[in-house]
Design a protein around this motif. Structure first.
Motif, PDB file in Angstrom:
ATOM      1  N   LYS A  19       0.841  -1.204   0.000  1.00 52.48           N
ATOM      2  CA  LYS A  19       0.000   0.000   0.000  1.00 52.48           C
ATOM      3  C   LYS A  19       0.875   1.251   0.000  1.00 52.48           C
ATOM      4  CE  LYS A  19      -3.510  -0.307   2.605  1.00 52.48           C
ATOM      5  NZ  LYS A  19      -4.371  -0.419   3.784  1.00 52.48           N
ATOM      6  N   THR A  20       1.936   1.230   0.801  1.00 46.11           N
ATOM      7  CA  THR A  20       2.853   2.365   0.850  1.00 46.11           C
ATOM      8  C   THR A  20       3.553   2.548  -0.486  1.00 46.11           C
ATOM      9  OG1 THR A  20       3.197   2.051   3.216  1.00 46.11           O
ATOM     10  CG2 THR A  20       4.833   3.370   2.043  1.00 46.11           C
ATOM     11  N   LEU A  21       4.049   1.448  -1.062  1.00 50.80           N
ATOM     12  CA  LEU A  21       4.722   1.542  -2.364  1.00 50.80           C
ATOM     13  C   LEU A  21       3.771   2.049  -3.439  1.00 50.80           C
ATOM     14  CD1 LEU A  21       6.872  -1.716  -2.420  1.00 50.80           C
ATOM     15  CD2 LEU A  21       7.730   0.632  -2.420  1.00 50.80           C
ATOM     16  N   ARG A  22       2.542   1.565  -3.428  1.00 45.19           N
ATOM     17  CA  ARG A  22       1.569   1.965  -4.450  1.00 45.19           C
ATOM     18  C   ARG A  22       1.102   3.407  -4.271  1.00 45.19           C
ATOM     19  NH1 ARG A  22      -1.789  -1.225  -7.235  1.00 45.19           N
ATOM     20  NH2 ARG A  22      -1.857   0.676  -8.424  1.00 45.19           N
ATOM     21  N   SER A  23       1.203   3.942  -3.048  1.00 44.85           N
ATOM     22  CA  SER A  23       0.738   5.302  -2.804  1.00 44.85           C
ATOM     23  C   SER A  23       1.743   6.353  -3.276  1.00 44.85           C
ATOM     24  CB  SER A  23       0.427   5.514  -1.322  1.00 44.85           C
ATOM     25  OG  SER A  23       1.616   5.514  -0.562  1.00 44.85           O
ATOM     26  N   LEU A  24       2.967   5.924  -3.577  1.00 46.45           N
ATOM     27  CA  LEU A  24       3.978   6.862  -4.048  1.00 46.45           C
ATOM     28  C   LEU A  24       3.626   7.329  -5.450  1.00 46.45           C
ATOM     29  CD1 LEU A  24       7.135   4.896  -2.861  1.00 46.45           C
ATOM     30  CD2 LEU A  24       6.087   6.853  -1.738  1.00 46.45           C
ATOM     31  N   ASP A  25       3.810   8.605  -5.691  1.00 49.06           N
ATOM     32  CA  ASP A  25       3.533   9.163  -7.016  1.00 49.06           C
ATOM     33  C   ASP A  25       4.811   9.168  -7.834  1.00 49.06           C
ATOM     34  OD1 ASP A  25       0.831   9.725  -6.594  1.00 49.06           O
ATOM     35  OD2 ASP A  25       1.318  11.596  -5.565  1.00 49.06           O
ATOM     36  N   PHE A  26       4.726   8.607  -9.020  1.00 48.06           N
ATOM     37  CA  PHE A  26       5.879   8.576  -9.909  1.00 48.06           C
ATOM     38  C   PHE A  26       5.563   9.368 -11.164  1.00 48.06           C
ATOM     39  CE2 PHE A  26       6.255   4.599  -7.502  1.00 48.06           C
ATOM     40  CZ  PHE A  26       7.498   4.805  -6.948  1.00 48.06           C
ATOM     41  N   VAL A  27       6.413  10.311 -11.447  1.00 46.72           N
ATOM     42  CA  VAL A  27       6.302  11.082 -12.682  1.00 46.72           C
ATOM     43  C   VAL A  27       7.653  11.005 -13.386  1.00 46.72           C
ATOM     44  CG1 VAL A  27       4.505  12.646 -11.840  1.00 46.72           C
ATOM     45  CG2 VAL A  27       6.882  13.219 -11.452  1.00 46.72           C
ATOM     46  N   PRO A  28       7.661  11.217 -14.679  1.00 44.51           N
ATOM     47  CA  PRO A  28       8.938  11.124 -15.409  1.00 44.51           C
ATOM     48  C   PRO A  28       9.944  12.184 -14.958  1.00 44.51           C
ATOM     49  CG  PRO A  28       7.078  11.076 -16.912  1.00 44.51           C
ATOM     50  CD  PRO A  28       6.544  11.433 -15.559  1.00 44.51           C
ATOM     51  N   GLU A  84       4.519   1.487 -12.344  1.00 45.66           N
ATOM     52  CA  GLU A  84       4.516   2.903 -11.977  1.00 45.66           C
ATOM     53  C   GLU A  84       5.935   3.410 -11.769  1.00 45.66           C
ATOM     54  OE1 GLU A  84       1.966   5.269 -11.670  1.00 45.66           O
ATOM     55  OE2 GLU A  84       0.955   3.692 -12.812  1.00 45.66           O
ATOM     56  N   PHE A  85       6.755   2.609 -11.099  1.00 50.10           N
ATOM     57  CA  PHE A  85       8.138   2.985 -10.823  1.00 50.10           C
ATOM     58  C   PHE A  85       8.908   3.170 -12.129  1.00 50.10           C
ATOM     59  CE2 PHE A  85      12.281   1.711  -8.471  1.00 50.10           C
ATOM     60  CZ  PHE A  85      12.539   3.034  -8.154  1.00 50.10           C
ATOM     61  N   SER A  86       8.517   2.459 -13.155  1.00 47.18           N
ATOM     62  CA  SER A  86       9.185   2.559 -14.461  1.00 47.18           C
ATOM     63  C   SER A  86       8.967   3.917 -15.121  1.00 47.18           C
ATOM     64  CB  SER A  86       8.707   1.450 -15.394  1.00 47.18           C
ATOM     65  OG  SER A  86       9.129   0.194 -14.910  1.00 47.18           O
ATOM     66  N   LYS A  87       8.034   4.700 -14.612  1.00 48.54           N
ATOM     67  CA  LYS A  87       7.802   6.041 -15.162  1.00 48.54           C
ATOM     68  C   LYS A  87       8.929   6.998 -14.797  1.00 48.54           C
ATOM     69  CE  LYS A  87       2.774   5.791 -15.129  1.00 48.54           C
ATOM     70  NZ  LYS A  87       1.543   6.323 -14.528  1.00 48.54           N
ATOM     71  N   THR A  88       9.657   6.688 -13.716  1.00 50.85           N
ATOM     72  CA  THR A  88      10.747   7.571 -13.315  1.00 50.85           C
ATOM     73  C   THR A  88      11.930   7.370 -14.240  1.00 50.85           C
ATOM     74  OG1 THR A  88      11.671   5.990 -11.741  1.00 50.85           O
ATOM     75  CG2 THR A  88      10.072   7.569 -10.884  1.00 50.85           C
ATOM     76  N   GLU A  89      12.701   8.400 -14.381  1.00 48.92           N
ATOM     77  CA  GLU A  89      13.850   8.369 -15.263  1.00 48.92           C
ATOM     78  C   GLU A  89      14.875   7.352 -14.767  1.00 48.92           C
ATOM     79  OE1 GLU A  89      16.936  11.692 -16.758  1.00 48.92           O
ATOM     80  OE2 GLU A  89      14.846  12.302 -16.528  1.00 48.92           O
ATOM     81  N   ASN A  90      15.500   6.644 -15.676  1.00 52.87           N
ATOM     82  CA  ASN A  90      16.569   5.678 -15.396  1.00 52.87           C
ATOM     83  C   ASN A  90      16.102   4.336 -14.852  1.00 52.87           C
ATOM     84  OD1 ASN A  90      18.502   7.575 -16.190  1.00 52.87           O
ATOM     85  ND2 ASN A  90      18.702   8.356 -14.115  1.00 52.87           N
ATOM     86  N   LYS A 123       2.974  -5.221 -22.585  1.00 57.59           N
ATOM     87  CA  LYS A 123       3.583  -5.619 -23.862  1.00 57.59           C
ATOM     88  C   LYS A 123       3.668  -4.425 -24.818  1.00 57.59           C
ATOM     89  CE  LYS A 123       2.552 -10.546 -24.004  1.00 57.59           C
ATOM     90  NZ  LYS A 123       1.783 -11.602 -24.692  1.00 57.59           N
ATOM     91  N   ASN A 124       2.744  -3.493 -24.689  1.00 63.53           N
ATOM     92  CA  ASN A 124       2.713  -2.329 -25.593  1.00 63.53           C
ATOM     93  C   ASN A 124       3.672  -1.227 -25.188  1.00 63.53           C
ATOM     94  OD1 ASN A 124       0.802  -3.445 -27.320  1.00 63.53           O
ATOM     95  ND2 ASN A 124      -0.896  -2.665 -26.099  1.00 63.53           N
ATOM     96  N   LYS A 125       4.269  -1.343 -24.026  1.00 66.02           N
ATOM     97  CA  LYS A 125       5.166  -0.282 -23.535  1.00 66.02           C
ATOM     98  C   LYS A 125       6.534  -0.401 -24.145  1.00 66.02           C
ATOM     99  CE  LYS A 125       2.389   1.458 -20.290  1.00 66.02           C
ATOM    100  NZ  LYS A 125       2.141   2.629 -19.705  1.00 66.02           N
TER     101      LYS A 125
END
Length: 125
Positions: A19-28, A84-90, A123-125
């Motif tokens: 829940k804590t991990l999912r509540s984090l906001d990730f933006v590029p 979601e974490f993949s949205k962050t750079e690197n 798969k589309n990403k």
């Protein structure tokens, strides 16, 4: 095997971490040191950190998460976090998330439109 009481406590602990991990906001963007620290703090509950998460092969990650007693629903939440974490750079954990979704789909033996949609999306990403 864990007895029912310990299994319930373990499940609650895992749910809280997810829940804590999912509540984090990730933006590029690049993560700040504080954001990395917060993520690392939660990942260590599964014996992971960002570097080891990157280094683990997909099958090794599944094995580790199963050893940590994550059920299929919790595995799905962890895969959602990876997407979601993949949205962050690197960071690119989409393949790991796809592998988790496929594992859930295959091993749960329950058809889920939600998992199928997440597999198609990954798969589309």
């Amino acid at each position: 095997m864990l007895n029912k009481g310990l299994r319930d406590e373990e499940s609650i602990r895992i749910d809280n971490v997810l829940k804590t991990l999912r509540s984090l906001d990730f933006v590029p963007k690049l993560l700040t040191d504080d954001e990395k620290f917060n993520i690392e703090n939660q990942l260590k509950e599964f014996g992971l950190n960002i570097e080891s998460l990157t280094d683990y092969q997909n099958e090794e990650l599944i094995t580790l998460l199963i050893r940590c007693h994550l059920d299929f629903n919790q595995l799905e939440q962890f895969a959602d976090f990876l997407m979601e974490f993949s949205k962050t750079e690197n960071y690119d954990f989409e393949n790991k998330a796809l592998t988790l979704y496929q594992y859930i789909h295959q091993e749960s033996k329950v058809f889920s439109f939600g998992i199928n949609a997440k597999i198609a999306s990954a798969k589309n990403k």
